[in-house]
Design a protein around this motif. Sequence first.
Motif, PDB file in Angstrom:
ATOM      1  N   TYR A 125       0.435  -4.925  13.354  1.00 28.03           N
ATOM      2  CA  TYR A 125      -0.583  -6.205  13.104  1.00 28.03           C
ATOM      3  C   TYR A 125      -0.388  -6.902  11.966  1.00 28.03           C
ATOM      4  CZ  TYR A 125      -3.786  -3.754  16.586  1.00 28.03           C
ATOM      5  OH  TYR A 125      -4.458  -3.388  17.924  1.00 28.03           O
ATOM      6  N   ASN A 126       0.350  -8.051  12.238  1.00 22.73           N
ATOM      7  CA  ASN A 126       0.858  -8.933  11.158  1.00 22.73           C
ATOM      8  C   ASN A 126      -0.817  -9.706  10.646  1.00 22.73           C
ATOM      9  OD1 ASN A 126       1.703 -11.529   9.771  1.00 22.73           O
ATOM     10  ND2 ASN A 126       3.667 -10.728  10.413  1.00 22.73           N
ATOM     11  N   SER A 127      -0.884  -9.561   9.638  1.00 23.06           N
ATOM     12  CA  SER A 127      -2.217 -10.120   9.088  1.00 23.06           C
ATOM     13  C   SER A 127      -2.453 -11.737   9.060  1.00 23.06           C
ATOM     14  CB  SER A 127      -2.478  -9.802   7.677  1.00 23.06           C
ATOM     15  OG  SER A 127      -1.321 -10.128   6.672  1.00 23.06           O
ATOM     16  N   MET A 128      -1.198 -12.538   9.128  1.00 21.02           N
ATOM     17  CA  MET A 128      -1.268 -13.792   9.258  1.00 21.02           C
ATOM     18  C   MET A 128      -1.333 -14.208  10.992  1.00 21.02           C
ATOM     19  SD  MET A 128      -0.133 -15.464   6.517  1.00 21.02           S
ATOM     20  CE  MET A 128       1.245 -16.740   7.163  1.00 21.02           C
ATOM     21  N   ILE A 166      -0.643  -5.505   8.210  1.00 25.88           N
ATOM     22  CA  ILE A 166       0.674  -6.024   7.363  1.00 25.88           C
ATOM     23  C   ILE A 166       0.522  -7.431   6.848  1.00 25.88           C
ATOM     24  CG2 ILE A 166       3.071  -5.764   7.216  1.00 25.88           C
ATOM     25  CD1 ILE A 166       1.777  -3.003   7.327  1.00 25.88           C
ATOM     26  N   GLN A 167       0.818  -7.475   5.670  1.00 26.85           N
ATOM     27  CA  GLN A 167       1.101  -8.948   5.238  1.00 26.85           C
ATOM     28  C   GLN A 167       2.858  -9.057   4.834  1.00 26.85           C
ATOM     29  OE1 GLN A 167       1.988  -9.822   1.744  1.00 26.85           O
ATOM     30  NE2 GLN A 167       2.319 -12.070   2.075  1.00 26.85           N
ATOM     31  N   PRO A 219      -9.202  -2.153   3.875  1.00 22.23           N
ATOM     32  CA  PRO A 219      -9.436  -2.572   5.170  1.00 22.23           C
ATOM     33  C   PRO A 219      -8.583  -3.626   5.641  1.00 22.23           C
ATOM     34  CG  PRO A 219     -11.276  -3.421   4.210  1.00 22.23           C
ATOM     35  CD  PRO A 219     -10.823  -2.496   3.292  1.00 22.23           C
ATOM     36  N   GLY A 220      -8.347  -3.940   7.068  1.00 27.29           N
ATOM     37  CA  GLY A 220      -7.244  -4.984   7.441  1.00 27.29           C
ATOM     38  C   GLY A 220      -8.209  -6.204   7.482  1.00 27.29           C
ATOM     39  N   ILE A 221      -7.512  -7.385   7.104  1.00 17.22           N
ATOM     40  CA  ILE A 221      -8.189  -8.580   7.007  1.00 17.22           C
ATOM     41  C   ILE A 221      -7.176  -9.655   7.602  1.00 17.22           C
ATOM     42  CG2 ILE A 221      -9.043  -8.396   4.719  1.00 17.22           C
ATOM     43  CD1 ILE A 221      -6.909  -9.820   3.236  1.00 17.22           C
ATOM     44  N   ARG A 222      -7.626 -10.878   7.909  1.00 14.70           N
ATOM     45  CA  ARG A 222      -6.726 -12.031   8.367  1.00 14.70           C
ATOM     46  C   ARG A 222      -6.241 -12.621   6.845  1.00 14.70           C
ATOM     47  NH1 ARG A 222      -4.840 -15.015  12.330  1.00 14.70           N
ATOM     48  NH2 ARG A 222      -4.364 -17.206  12.021  1.00 14.70           N
ATOM     49  N   TRP A 223      -4.946 -12.816   6.879  1.00 12.71           N
ATOM     50  CA  TRP A 223      -4.484 -13.304   5.511  1.00 12.71           C
ATOM     51  C   TRP A 223      -4.110 -14.984   5.788  1.00 12.71           C
ATOM     52  CZ3 TRP A 223      -2.982  -9.952   1.741  1.00 12.71           C
ATOM     53  CH2 TRP A 223      -2.479 -10.809   0.510  1.00 12.71           C
ATOM     54  N   VAL A 454      -5.910 -13.769  -4.765  1.00  9.91           N
ATOM     55  CA  VAL A 454      -4.894 -13.718  -3.363  1.00  9.91           C
ATOM     56  C   VAL A 454      -5.687 -13.686  -1.992  1.00  9.91           C
ATOM     57  CG1 VAL A 454      -3.303 -12.506  -2.280  1.00  9.91           C
ATOM     58  CG2 VAL A 454      -3.154 -12.837  -4.670  1.00  9.91           C
ATOM     59  N   LEU A 455      -7.037 -12.805  -2.215  1.00 14.52           N
ATOM     60  CA  LEU A 455      -7.543 -12.419  -0.915  1.00 14.52           C
ATOM     61  C   LEU A 455      -8.464 -13.803  -0.580  1.00 14.52           C
ATOM     62  CD1 LEU A 455      -8.910  -9.048  -1.827  1.00 14.52           C
ATOM     63  CD2 LEU A 455      -7.224  -9.707  -0.006  1.00 14.52           C
ATOM     64  N   PRO A 456      -8.628 -14.075   0.572  1.00 15.94           N
ATOM     65  CA  PRO A 456      -9.509 -15.198   1.116  1.00 15.94           C
ATOM     66  C   PRO A 456     -10.594 -15.294   0.347  1.00 15.94           C
ATOM     67  CG  PRO A 456      -8.359 -13.883   2.952  1.00 15.94           C
ATOM     68  CD  PRO A 456      -8.190 -13.161   1.820  1.00 15.94           C
TER      69      PRO A 456
END
Length: 1073
Positions: A125-128, A166-167, A219-223, A454-456
Amino acid sequence: MMEDRTPGFMKLLWILGLFCLWIPAHAQMKIPPETVQQWALVFSVQLRDLTTKYSGSQLLQKKLKDVESIIKIVELDGDRLVKEYSDEMERMLGSKMKSVKRLAESAEDADLYHEFNASLKFDYYNSMLINTVDEDGNYVELGGEFPLEENEHFNNLPVNTQQSDIQVPTNVYNKDPYILNAIYNSEALNDIFLSNFQKDPTLTWQYFGSSTGFFRIYPGIRWTPDSNGVAAFDCRNRNWYIQAATSPKDIIIMVDISGSMKGLKMTIARHTINTILDTLGENDFVNIIAYTDYVRYVEPCFRGTLVQADLDNREHFKTLVEELHVKGEAKIKNAMKESFKILNEARASGQGSMCNQAIMLITDGAMEDFESIFEEFNWPERRVRVFTYLIGREMTFAQNTKWIACNNKGYYTHISTLADVQENVMEYLHVLSRPMVINHDHDIIWTEAYMDTVLPNTKELFNTKAQSLLLMTSVAMPVFSKKKETLSHGILLGVVGSDVPLMEVMKLAPRYTLGAHGYAFLITNNGYILAHPDLRPLYKDGKKLRPKPNYNSVDLSEVEWEDTDELLRTAMVNGETGSISLSVRALVDKGKRPLYLINEYFYTNIDETPFSLGVVLTKGHGKLAFMGNVSVEEGLHDLTSPDLSIASEWTYCETDIDPAHRKYNQLQAAIRYLLGKEPDLECDEVLLQQTLFDAVVTAPLEAYWTALMLDDKVEPGVETAFLGTRAGLMRITRYAGVETRVAKRFLSPSDKDNLFTIDHFPLWYRLAVENTPGTFYYYPVNDKGVKYVIATTAVTVSSEGKTAMAGAIGLQMSLDLLEKRFWAIAKQPSDTDCANVDGVCPLSCESVDLNCFLVDNNGFILLSKERSEVGRFFGEVDGSVMASLVKMGMFKKVSLFDYQAMCRNSHHHASSARPLLSPFYSIAALMRWFFSNALMILLDLNLCSLWHPDYFVDAKAGYHTTHKQKKVEPLLPCDTVYPGFMYDPSVREANSLIKCGRCQKMFVVQQIPDSNLVVVVTQADCDCSRQYGPMLLEPEELKYILHLLRHSEAAPCWSQAAGQCSEDSRLTLRYQL
C-alpha cells in the motif's frame, strides 16, 4: 528714519507683551481636587454596589464561610509533587520505549530470516496511491482499496487503525529491488503496531524509517504531496532518524571556492553544505571553512573553534554560505591543516562532542600532495574521518579525492547534479553508525519538541488548538542487521520510532494542584524547552499562524528570564534534584500586565530520558489548597446544573484509553463514572471530590442569578456573571440575550484566555487572586474591536489560621453602562454652590476644556470621552501627564523582556550564534546587563521603535503598495525589552501643573476607593505634545556584541573505535556570549 520707526516698534512690543501676559492667564485653569475626589467617592460606591449585586460575590463568600468547619487547608509539598510527577512521567515514557523496543526486535528478526530476492514481486500500500482508480474504475498499481475513517485520537485525520502503509519519496524508485525487499521485511511490523496500540491506547503514530528511504507509518494514512505533486519528505532527514542512527559528532565542512567552482558547481556545493547541516542536531558541533589560496572562515567570529549545531547556528551558516563567491586557485593544504587543528584542540581540551570527528571536503578536484598533512595530524590513529564530495561531471581528480576518503576511514561520493545531493550526503551517516551497529548497541533517543507539519491537515490545527498542544517529542531506536555474514560490516536497516504528544505528558502534572500561577515545565539536557506555559512557538504571518524558525530551540533562560545567574538552568541541565526561590515579574494579558510574585521552583530529572521536570508554586496562597467533602448523591445533583461546566482540557477522567469513551466530554465522563455507568473509566478521585464540593457550595449562585433576572429588571449593559474554582468548575449566567450582548465571544469555547486550559487559569482568575479578596479588579478588553469591561474578585476560605483561595467571581459589563454611570457623576449641575470652591465651578467632564479618563493599575484606559482610546495605554494618549505620574511615584515603570519576539530588519544571525569556547563569560554577562539597562534609558526617552514582538503586532505577509510593489522584510527571532507600568496604591491622589511652552497644563488624579482604578482629569486646551511625546509600550530590540552559549551534557557517544566513550567525556555546562 530710525525715529520714524520707533513708535511702530514700541507698539508691536506692547502688543506682544499683552499677548504674553494673556497666555499664562489662559493656562491657569484650576481643576478643584476636592471635586474630583467627590466624583471618585460616589463612583466607588455605585461601582461596588453594581458589581456586588449582579455578581453575587457576597453570597458566595458567605457560603464558603458556612463550610469552613468541614474543610481542611493543606500546604503543598513541592518536593513531593515533583517526585510524584516525575515518577508518573517516567512510567509513561517507559511504556513508549518498550513499544519501540518491540518494533526494533521484530524488524531485526524479519531481516535475519529473509534472503534477498532480486526478482521479488510484491504489492504494497503506497500512501500516495491508495484508493486511487484509473479511467476504467480499477485501482492503480500499489494503490488498492484502503479503508480510512476519521479518528479523534489522531487529530480527526482519516486513518486505518488495522493497517500501516508506505510513503516513498519522489526521488526514490518505488520498485527498486532493495526497496521491495526491505518493504517486504517490514510487513512484520504490522502485527507489532497493532499489538502496541492495544497494550497502550495512548500511543499515537508509530513508524519505521528505512535506510533505503521508504517510511512505514501506523495507522495508515493517505499522503498528500506538495503543490507540485512531489513527496519531498524523506524520513532519513528527520531529526529522530539522524539522532538514532549516529552518535554526537564534530564536523568541519571544507568547501572549495576557487574559480573552477563557478556556476552550477557552486550551486551544488551550497546545496551539499545545507544538506549536511540538516543532518546535525544540538548534540553536534560544526564550523565551515571556505578555501582558495587562503583559508577563510565563513563566519569570522568562529575562527579556530566549533559551535553548537543548534537550529539558530545552522540557519546562520546557511545564510552565509549563500554569500560565498568563487575566485582564485584552490590550495587544500592550509585549509586541511586548520581543520585538523580545530578538531585536535577540541579533543585535547575536552570540548565539542568528545565523540566522532569528521572533515567534509567539498571540491571539484584535489591536485596537491596532501599525504604529509595526514601523516602529521591523523595517522596512524585516524581519529578524524574524512568524507569527500567530488562536485561536477569532471572525473579527472576522482582518484585523488577517493584516496583521501579511503585512507582516512571516510567515504567518497561523486555529485554531478542537484538531484544527487540528498542520497550521497546520507552515506556518511551509515559510516558513522557502523561502530554502534557492530557493537549492537540500541541506544534509545528522545528528540527536542517539534510540530509535525508533514502530516495532512496539521496546519489547520494551528488555528484551532492551543499552541502548547501542538508540540510533541519522538522516541526512536536504530535497527541493525543481525546476519552473521554482514555483522562485521555494521549495516543499519533503519530506525523505528513513535511520537509522544507533550500534552499527554503534561497532563500528569495536573493544573488544579498547582494553583492560579503555578505550573510545570520540561526541558532537555541541552536546556531547551520541551513544554512550558510561556513557550510561544507560533507567530502570526498575516492571517496565518506559523511556527517560529527557532521554536524548538528556546532556552529555559529565555522563558524563566528572572533566573539571571542561571542557577535553576544549571541545576536542571545537570539532572540535579532540588529547589530554588526567585522573585519574578510574571506577565499576564499577553505580556501587558506584570505581577510581582515569589516563585518556588522544584526540579528533578526523569530517569531513562534526557529530560528534567520543573514544578512552580507561588509563595503564599499558591502553596495552600483546601479540601472539601460531600456525598456523591448531593454533588451529582448540582453537577448537572445547566449553568455549570468544567475545564474541557483537564483530565477528570481518562477518555482516551478505551475508544468507546472518546465520545464523552469530560463532564459527561465524570457524571457517568460517578453514577456507576462507566466503572472502567480511570478518573482522578481527588479532583472529582473537589469538583463535587465546589458544585454544592456554588449552587446557590444559580438560584440567585435567576432570581435577579425574574424579580428585578436587570440594568442594561450588565451582560454576564461568572465564577470559577480551583477545580476548574465554572458557572455562567447570561443576563443579556445574544442579540443585545456586546461581548458575544466572552467565555465561549474560542475565548481561551478566559477559560481553564491545560496551560493556564483564566485571566480574570489570575488577576483576582493577586488583588485584595472582596475588592473588585476592573480592566478593559478589546477583542478585535469589541470593547467591554470585566470586574473580578477573589473568594477565600479560612481554617486553623490559614487562608486559601477558593476561586474567583465576576461580572462582564458593556462600556455604555459604565459611561452612563460615570458621566452622570462627573458633572456638577449649573446650580452648584461654588462659593467655597477654589477653581472651575461647576466642573463637568462634558466640557470641551476637560479630558476625563478612568485608568486601571497598569495604565490602561477603561473609560474616555473618545471610545477609540479605551483599552489603550494612557501614556500613548497623554505622554505629559503619564510622565508626571511616573515622576511623582504614582506609577512605577518596570522593565520587561521578551526573548521569543519576532523582529523586522533583525540581524538575528549575529545574536543567535553560540561559539563553543570563550574566556570572556564574565565580561559578556556584564555587557548583556549593561545593554539591557541602557535600552531602558532609551525607552524612558520614548524613542520610536522599528521592532515589534509577536505579543503586540502581527507580522504582515507578502507585499504592500506604495508607488510600486515592495517586499516586506521577513520577521526573524530576536530579543526585546519593553516597559510595563504598575500603580502604587499608597499614592492616593496627585495634582500638578505641567509647563508646556506657552501654556501650563493642569491635571488631577484621584484613586477610586475599593478598586484598582484612578480618575484622571486634565486640561484639554493646553497641547504638550511638542514638549512630551507619547509614552509607548513598543519594544526595543536588544543588541549584543557578544553572545551567550549554553551547553549541556551530550548524548551517549559511540566512537569509531567501536566503543562507548567514558562518562568523563560528557560535556560540562559552559557559557558564552
